[in-house]
Write an enzyme that holds these catalytic residues in place. Sequence first.
Site, PDB file in Angstrom:
ATOM      1  N   ARG A  15       6.100  -5.073   0.228  1.00 54.08           N
ATOM      2  CA  ARG A  15       5.886  -4.915   1.565  1.00 54.08           C
ATOM      3  C   ARG A  15       7.213  -5.084   2.404  1.00 54.08           C
ATOM      4  O   ARG A  15       8.051  -6.033   1.963  1.00 54.08           O
ATOM      5  CB  ARG A  15       4.751  -5.586   2.280  1.00 54.08           C
ATOM      6  N   HIS A  16       7.601  -4.233   3.336  1.00 47.14           N
ATOM      7  CA  HIS A  16       8.699  -4.611   4.262  1.00 47.14           C
ATOM      8  C   HIS A  16       8.715  -5.940   4.732  1.00 47.14           C
ATOM      9  O   HIS A  16       7.607  -6.697   5.139  1.00 47.14           O
ATOM     10  CB  HIS A  16       8.821  -3.578   5.196  1.00 47.14           C
ATOM     11  N   ARG A  65      11.920   0.296   8.313  1.00 41.96           N
ATOM     12  CA  ARG A  65      11.524  -1.162   8.075  1.00 41.96           C
ATOM     13  C   ARG A  65      11.395  -1.333   6.609  1.00 41.96           C
ATOM     14  O   ARG A  65      11.763  -2.273   5.891  1.00 41.96           O
ATOM     15  CB  ARG A  65      10.246  -1.559   8.833  1.00 41.96           C
ATOM     16  N   GLU A  89       3.179   4.053   6.199  1.00 42.84           N
ATOM     17  CA  GLU A  89       2.000   3.199   6.652  1.00 42.84           C
ATOM     18  C   GLU A  89       0.940   4.184   7.034  1.00 42.84           C
ATOM     19  O   GLU A  89       1.134   5.649   7.416  1.00 42.84           O
ATOM     20  CB  GLU A  89       2.569   2.373   7.782  1.00 42.84           C
ATOM     21  N   HIS A 157       4.172  -0.344   3.095  1.00 41.85           N
ATOM     22  CA  HIS A 157       3.940  -0.960   4.078  1.00 41.85           C
ATOM     23  C   HIS A 157       2.265  -1.666   4.272  1.00 41.85           C
ATOM     24  O   HIS A 157       1.602  -1.256   2.922  1.00 41.85           O
ATOM     25  CB  HIS A 157       3.409  -0.116   5.094  1.00 41.85           C
TER      26      HIS A 157
END
Length: 235
Positions: A15-16, A65, A89, A157
């Site tokens: 995940r970012h 991101r 996402e 995400h």
Amino acid sequence: MKPGSIAGRRVILWRHGRTEWNLAGRVQGQTDIPLDEVGRQQAVDAAARLAALAPSRIISSDLSRAFDTATALAERTGLEVEVDVRLRELAFGVREGLTWRESWERFPAQMQAWAEGDETQVEGAETHAQAGARLDAALRDHLEQLPIGETLVVVAHGAVLRTGILTFLGIDESSWRQFGGLSNCHWSVLEEARYQDWSQWRLSEWNTGSLPEPVMSDDEADEPDPGLGNSGGSR
């Protein structure tokens, strides 16, 4: 490694890092919000650890991101960041940019329906199942190109990773809420067990910030049982 087993593939689902909207509790969805200063440092710190796994490919969502988080690892490894829009996402529709409280204040009927399991009432939103299905499809496509024994890093995400991983593993949607979310710049790990013509994917790490370690336990369960089926297996 036990007799007859073959080194399989591995996927790191990352995940970012943090954004200002994460900090404020605002739903991001597919709105392109950049990493904040903390998130950029999280990406650099995590990349230093993940580089030790010697990944052969890095594939990212196109949202900045995620892409910028992936870039921190690319700079460590010399790899290029490949982009797949299917890793975006989950789309939250009209809820994007709002906090949880604001969503309930503006869309009480739609949010009540959502809380009761009907995710189709929020305008412009997709369901968790739809998001999970597209990440699952993307992951299977990329795994077809990943040689045995190599490591793939997928950067995306929180919601789409959680639902996509569980879809890939064949876990019924009724059990999804029993799995917590992924923290910023944390990851989950899928590892493939292979025995001649038989293979199965296993979840070996969930929402972790540390590198995978060998399982040393009486519950290692390395021997396959074809009678259990092949949920999440190669196909």
